[in-house]
Design an enzyme around this catalytic site. Structure first.
Site: not given
Length: 249
Positions: A121, A203, A231
């Site tokens: 993602c 997020c 990430c």
């Protein structure tokens, strides 16, 4: 109580740190004229860098990643920055088709199912748009600080990414108190979620407030082991996470 009230406590070297940051930014702007961008996450560190760039009229572009999963307060900050400094922020978004396919295949809560899916993602929503931001650039600027986590404890001022671009970590030796002292001193617009005990904001599904005594980045991907909490934006030699599940980017 606001984040400024809580944290704005400069180190004794604050003035010299600020001078060095300005010098580094000026040097980078000169050496990479027209080819340098600040990749801002819109967090406290990054709004400081944006303010320094704008205050001193440095020829450095400002770019950010709008993942489609950001808090409304984070998105709203983009407009506040543009109005405050009379500049345009380059906004990079994930490819619509890739997002639709990923959600169709794995659902809206895929990030909670496995580290691989969470990194996939991130790859789709952050790494791929970042690659477009940096495509024609030879240098980029981040708000990484050594104090943020053990994994970032040796962050250098000058680094390079996997494509050989200069990666300038302009606040590498700043403390959290230095960051907030600057924000308070120059009335820098910042994300109001920082006032809700969110020092590190990503997020919506991947960010929570931290409790007293928790590490700086404890609110990011809190359900994962500490070693997994990146990430990929600042990890070298990592294969794009999306490829692990065969998704297109």
């Amino acid at each position: 109580m606001s984040a400024i009230d809580l944290y704005a406590k400069p180190s004794t070297e604050f003035t010299s740190k600020l001078a060095r940051t300005l010098a580094l930014l000026r040097e980078t702007a000169a050496e990479h004229a027209g080819r340098v961008v600040q990749a801002t996450s819109l967090g406290a560190e990054d709004v400081v860098i944006t303010d320094v760039i704008a205050r001193h009229r440095l020829p450095i572009a400002i770019g950010t990643l709008e993942t489609g999963k950001l808090h409304a307060q984070t998105v709203e900050l983009i407009g506040r920055i543009e109005r405050r400094y009379d500049l345009a922020v380059e906004v990079y978004r994930p490819q619509t088709e890739a997002v639709i396919e990923f959600v169709r295949s794995h659902g809206e809560r895929a990030m909670y199912q496995s580290v691989d899916l969470r990194k996939a993602c991130c790859g789709m929503r952050k790494l791929e748009p970042l690659s477009r931001m940096l495509a024609q650039r030879t240098a980029w600027i981040t708000g990484l600080r050594r104090e943020q986590s053990d994994a970032r404890g040796e962050v250098p001022f000058h680094d390079s990414d996997d494509h050989g671009r200069l990666k300038l970590n302009a606040l590498a030796d700043w403390t959290w108190g230095d960051v907030w002292h600057y924000i308070a001193t120059f009335d820098v617009p910042y994300n109001p979620l920082h006032d809700e005990f969110m020092p590190s904001i990503g997020c919506v599904p991947c960010t929570r407030a931290i409790a007293v005594g928790e590490p700086f980045r404890a609110g990011r991907w809190w359900w994962e082991d500490e070693g997994a909490k990146e990430c990929g934006l600042h990890v070298k030699h990592e294969e794009p996470a999306v490829s692990m599940i065969g998704a297109e980017r």
